[in-house]
Write a protein that holds these residues in place. Structure first.
Motif, mmCIF file in Angstrom:
data_model
loop_
_atom_site.group_PDB
_atom_site.id
_atom_site.type_symbol
_atom_site.label_atom_id
_atom_site.label_comp_id
_atom_site.label_asym_id
_atom_site.label_seq_id
_atom_site.Cartn_x
_atom_site.Cartn_y
_atom_site.Cartn_z
ATOM 1 N N ALA A 181 -6.229 -7.469 1.720
ATOM 2 C CA ALA A 181 -5.813 -5.829 1.956
ATOM 3 C C ALA A 181 -4.492 -4.957 1.280
ATOM 4 N N ASP A 182 -4.901 -3.860 0.854
ATOM 5 C CA ASP A 182 -3.950 -2.813 -0.032
ATOM 6 C C ASP A 182 -3.152 -1.425 1.147
ATOM 7 N N ILE A 183 -2.433 -1.164 1.449
ATOM 8 C CA ILE A 183 -1.656 -0.500 1.833
ATOM 9 C C ILE A 183 -2.195 0.824 0.841
ATOM 10 N N GLY A 184 -2.229 2.663 1.282
ATOM 11 C CA GLY A 184 -2.026 3.325 0.916
ATOM 12 C C GLY A 184 -1.826 4.453 1.786
ATOM 13 N N PHE A 185 -1.562 5.734 0.711
ATOM 14 C CA PHE A 185 -0.905 6.632 1.577
ATOM 15 C C PHE A 185 -1.509 8.353 0.453
ATOM 16 N N LEU A 189 -5.532 0.944 5.075
ATOM 17 C CA LEU A 189 -5.558 -0.137 3.852
ATOM 18 C C LEU A 189 -7.519 -0.254 3.539
ATOM 19 N N VAL A 190 -6.987 -0.419 2.532
ATOM 20 C CA VAL A 190 -8.246 -0.398 1.388
ATOM 21 C C VAL A 190 -8.141 -2.803 1.613
ATOM 22 N N LYS A 245 8.247 6.157 -7.507
ATOM 23 C CA LYS A 245 9.786 6.040 -7.642
ATOM 24 C C LYS A 245 9.577 6.544 -5.957
ATOM 25 N N PRO A 246 9.693 7.115 -5.178
ATOM 26 C CA PRO A 246 9.254 8.024 -3.965
ATOM 27 C C PRO A 246 8.428 6.236 -2.970
ATOM 28 N N SER A 247 7.157 6.899 -3.613
ATOM 29 C CA SER A 247 6.108 5.206 -2.938
ATOM 30 C C SER A 247 6.882 4.595 -2.892
ATOM 31 N N ILE A 248 7.316 4.022 -4.191
ATOM 32 C CA ILE A 248 8.237 2.321 -3.886
ATOM 33 C C ILE A 248 9.058 1.876 -3.116
ATOM 34 N N ARG A 249 9.377 2.952 -3.335
ATOM 35 C CA ARG A 249 11.231 3.227 -2.038
ATOM 36 C C ARG A 249 10.123 2.858 -0.995
ATOM 37 N N LEU A 250 9.479 3.755 -0.367
ATOM 38 C CA LEU A 250 8.687 3.568 0.672
ATOM 39 C C LEU A 250 8.049 2.482 1.359
ATOM 40 N N LEU A 251 7.401 2.053 0.567
ATOM 41 C CA LEU A 251 6.538 0.518 0.808
ATOM 42 C C LEU A 251 7.712 -0.411 0.857
ATOM 43 N N ASP A 297 -0.550 -7.486 13.865
ATOM 44 C CA ASP A 297 -0.412 -7.811 14.524
ATOM 45 C C ASP A 297 -2.606 -7.787 16.175
ATOM 46 N N ILE A 298 -2.868 -6.970 15.155
ATOM 47 C CA ILE A 298 -3.872 -6.273 16.340
ATOM 48 C C ILE A 298 -5.374 -7.933 14.757
ATOM 49 N N LEU A 299 -4.788 -6.905 13.253
ATOM 50 C CA LEU A 299 -6.225 -7.930 12.708
ATOM 51 C C LEU A 299 -5.406 -9.027 12.260
ATOM 52 N N GLY A 300 -3.872 -9.498 12.316
ATOM 53 C CA GLY A 300 -3.812 -10.958 12.149
ATOM 54 C C GLY A 300 -3.704 -10.826 10.234
ATOM 55 N N LEU A 301 -3.637 -10.217 10.029
ATOM 56 C CA LEU A 301 -3.597 -10.459 8.239
ATOM 57 C C LEU A 301 -2.262 -10.834 8.166
ATOM 58 N N THR A 302 -1.919 -11.798 7.482
ATOM 59 C CA THR A 302 -0.454 -12.238 6.808
ATOM 60 C C THR A 302 0.208 -11.836 5.140
ATOM 61 N N ARG A 303 -0.532 -11.389 5.099
ATOM 62 C CA ARG A 303 -0.164 -10.475 3.321
ATOM 63 C C ARG A 303 -1.098 -9.171 3.495
ATOM 64 N N ILE A 304 0.260 -8.665 3.139
ATOM 65 C CA ILE A 304 -0.898 -6.634 2.518
ATOM 66 C C ILE A 304 0.359 -5.854 1.224
ATOM 67 N N LEU A 305 -0.604 -6.321 0.713
ATOM 68 C CA LEU A 305 -0.535 -5.347 -1.177
ATOM 69 C C LEU A 305 -0.669 -4.090 -0.748
ATOM 70 N N ALA A 306 -0.112 -4.028 -2.084
ATOM 71 C CA ALA A 306 0.330 -2.094 -2.661
ATOM 72 C C ALA A 306 0.056 -2.594 -4.179
ATOM 73 N N ILE A 307 -0.284 -0.860 -4.331
ATOM 74 C CA ILE A 307 -0.044 -0.717 -5.643
ATOM 75 C C ILE A 307 0.284 0.659 -5.775
ATOM 76 N N ALA A 308 0.467 0.457 -7.018
ATOM 77 C CA ALA A 308 1.833 1.503 -7.447
ATOM 78 C C ALA A 308 1.830 2.105 -9.160
ATOM 79 N N GLN A 309 2.188 3.156 -9.347
ATOM 80 C CA GLN A 309 2.891 3.722 -10.374
ATOM 81 C C GLN A 309 4.042 2.977 -10.857
ATOM 82 N N PRO A 310 4.482 2.419 -11.684
ATOM 83 C CA PRO A 310 6.071 2.213 -11.678
ATOM 84 C C PRO A 310 6.554 3.065 -11.584
#
Length: 176
Positions: free
Chosen positions: A91-95, A82-83, A136-142, A120-133
């Protein structure tokens, strides 16, 4: 020090001395350069500074960051975490994974563990992600993680449109 374990993986905080080779390889991988961008890191010394000024600084400031992903045998295969990014209100999830370890389910396994930790640990209620449109592999994973497309955005100081995806606590559970 964070340490998460899954069936196949160990996810833990990056270390500037131990992990600069991994970071150098990831940051200069052709797919990373195409889909995430050129960070201008070309030596192990620059990779060390990147880890210190990026993930390690983020651990201290926000309590989360990008983490090293290794196989149970200790082989480092990528990063996931997360960043907190300028221009995003959460927070933005990335890989990113080395080429030899893509397409085997490791990114999904690591990202599920990070999402569970965030929820469950950090208690985040909203997690974001950005991806190049077109990434497609990253978007499918997200989407498998329960994130849904919200809109197109342009981050501060950039010109490129990115897909903004989001997961909300009240959304469906993480799927397989």
């Amino acid at each position: 020090m964070l340490r998460l374990e899954t069936d196949n993986l160990v996810i833990q905080e990056l270390n500037e001395d131990r992990d600069n080779g991994l970071m150098l390889a990831l940051l200069n991988d052709a797919d990373f350069l195409k889909n995430i961008g050129d960070r201008g890191v070309r030596t192990k010394s620059e990779a060390r500074n990147y880890i210190l000024n990026g993930p390690i600084a983020m651990y201290r400031e926000h309590g989360f960051g990008m983490y090293k992903v290794s196989l149970k045998n200790g082989t480092a295969i990528g990063i996931c975490g997360l960043v907190k990014r300028e221009g995003l209100n959460g927070a933005d999830i990335g890989f990113a994974f080395l080429p030899d370890y893509r397409g085997q389910g490791f990114a999904l396994e690591a990202a599920k563990a990070v999402m569970t930790y965030a929820r469950d640990i950090l208690g985040l209620t909203r997690i974001l992600a950005i991806a190049q449109p077109e990434n497609k592999p990253s978007i499918r994973l997200l989407e498998k993680l329960g994130l849904a497309h919200e809109k197109q955005i342009v981050l501060p100081g950039e010109t490129e449109k990115l897909a903004l995806m989001a997961w909300h606590k009240d959304a469906a559970e993480i799927t397989n």
